[in-house]
Design an enzyme around this catalytic site. Structure first.
Site, PDB file in Angstrom:
ATOM      1  CG  ASP A   1      -8.470   0.564   3.474  1.00  0.00           C
ATOM      2  OD1 ASP A   1      -9.266  -0.287   3.013  1.00  0.00           O
ATOM      3  OD2 ASP A   1      -7.235   0.420   3.443  1.00  0.00           O
TER       4      ASP A   1
ATOM      5  CE  LYS B   1      -4.188  -1.750   2.202  1.00  0.00           C
ATOM      6  NZ  LYS B   1      -5.177  -1.514   3.256  1.00  0.00           N
TER       7      LYS B   1
ATOM      8  CB  ALA C   1      -6.931  -0.236   9.717  1.00  0.00           C
TER       9      ALA C   1
END
Ligand code: NAP
Length: 283
Positions: free
Chosen positions: A105, A69, A132
């Site tokens: 996300d 990512k 996250a």
């Protein structure tokens, strides 16, 4: 689904990737709308060449998962301001040969919570300060107006660093805290989001929050989706708090990807059913 000469390809890339739920979710959505798209999983270790391959094969979209990512950002033509702030991309969209990186996300988490209640004017607390949490915290601070955003880390310095990263980009009051302060934090929080892996399969007997800290006015959102009901959510139910598991977040982050790749309104219920079925939560 019939693969034809002009079928558009989307994929998830990661290492490992074989247990990803994204292929079943996206293919169910393509089929439901009868779109000429197919979605596969690529186990990618050489990211630079994988992105060159995306250009060469004219792949329409990618979902990006661990560990790519962050590194992927340098290989793209554009990255959205929000993904730049977060410092991670989970979505790539091929716009006529130009690769656009974005991060859905946090948006997924936001949409999931807001099926229950708005974050505006609420005191929101995030447990954990990893990847996250970063996406969710930046998105909330950019897109919503909570009265306060508290980031709780087992490493207080890391929590403070994240607050300092976010603070210049928002007017929202942000505070860092440690797990020792959890009782007081619960007393002033409305919405609590767990982004730690505590309670995730196979360690389903673990929970970082004592049951007596939870009360009826809380909305407890655990981003874990396996198991569907973590011990944290079980405790929240025992205290008559409202609960939310990680499935809606996963579905909404995927739904946003679907919209970017196809331009169509995503069939969210179909996507959710496909994920729940793959997890064995319904027949
Ligand atoms: P990550 O980057 O490794 O972050 C995990 C965070 O949890 C870190 O801050 C870590 O602390 C903290 N943590 C781990 N063990 C802990 C413990 N025993 N006590 C206190 N804190 C602890 O992982 P991530 O990518 O953010 O993913 C975390 C979770 O989010 C996963 O469990 C996953 O289920 C969930 N998730 C769900 C979705 C969804 O769509 N539903 C999407 C992404 C992630 P340190 O910072 O000190 O290491």
């Amino acid at each position: 689904m019939k693969i034809k000469g002009d079928t558009k390809i989307c994929a998830v890339i990661g290492d490992p990737v074989q247990h990803s739920l994204s292929p079943c979710m996206h293919n169910a959505a393509f089929e439901a709308l009868n779109l000429n798209y197919a979605y596969v999983a690529f186990h990618v270790q050489d990211l630079k060449n994988a992105i060159a391959g995306m250009r060469g094969f004219n792949i329409k979209g990618l979902s990006v998962t661990i560990p790519h990512k962050v590194e992927i950002m340098q290989y793209l033509d554009f990255v959205t301001p929000l993904a730049k702030k977060i410092g991670a991309v989970n979505t790539v969209t091929n716009e006529n040969g130009k690769l656009l990186g974005s991060n859905t996300d946090g948006y997924g988490a936001l949409k999931a919570v807001e099926t229950e209640e708005s974050m505006d004017d609420k005191s929101v607390t995030i447990l954990g300060v990893g990847g996250a949490a970063r996406g969710i915290a930046f998105t909330i601070a950019s897109e919503r107006k909570p009265t306060r955003l508290t980031l709780v880390g087992r490493d207080l310095q890391k929590a403070k660093r994240l607050t300092l990263d976010i603070a210049p980009h928002t007017n929202v009051m942000i505070a860092a805290a440690s797990f020792e302060e959890l009782k007081d934090i619960f007393a002033h929080s409305d919405i609590i989001i767990n982004t730690t892996p505590i309670g995730m399969h196979p360690k389903i007997d673990e929970c970082i929050v004592p049951e007596e800290y939870i009360s009826q006015h809380h909305l407890i959102f655990d981003t874990i989706y396996n198991p569907a009901k973590t011990l944290l959510l079980q405790r929240a139910e025992n205290r008559f708090a409202r609960t939310l598991n990680g499935i809606p977040m996963f579905v909404y982050q995927g739904a946003e990807q679907f919209h970017m790749w196809t331009g169509k309104i995503p069939p969210v219920n179909v996507m959710r059913e496909a994920v729940e079925k793959a997890l064995g939560y319904q027949s």
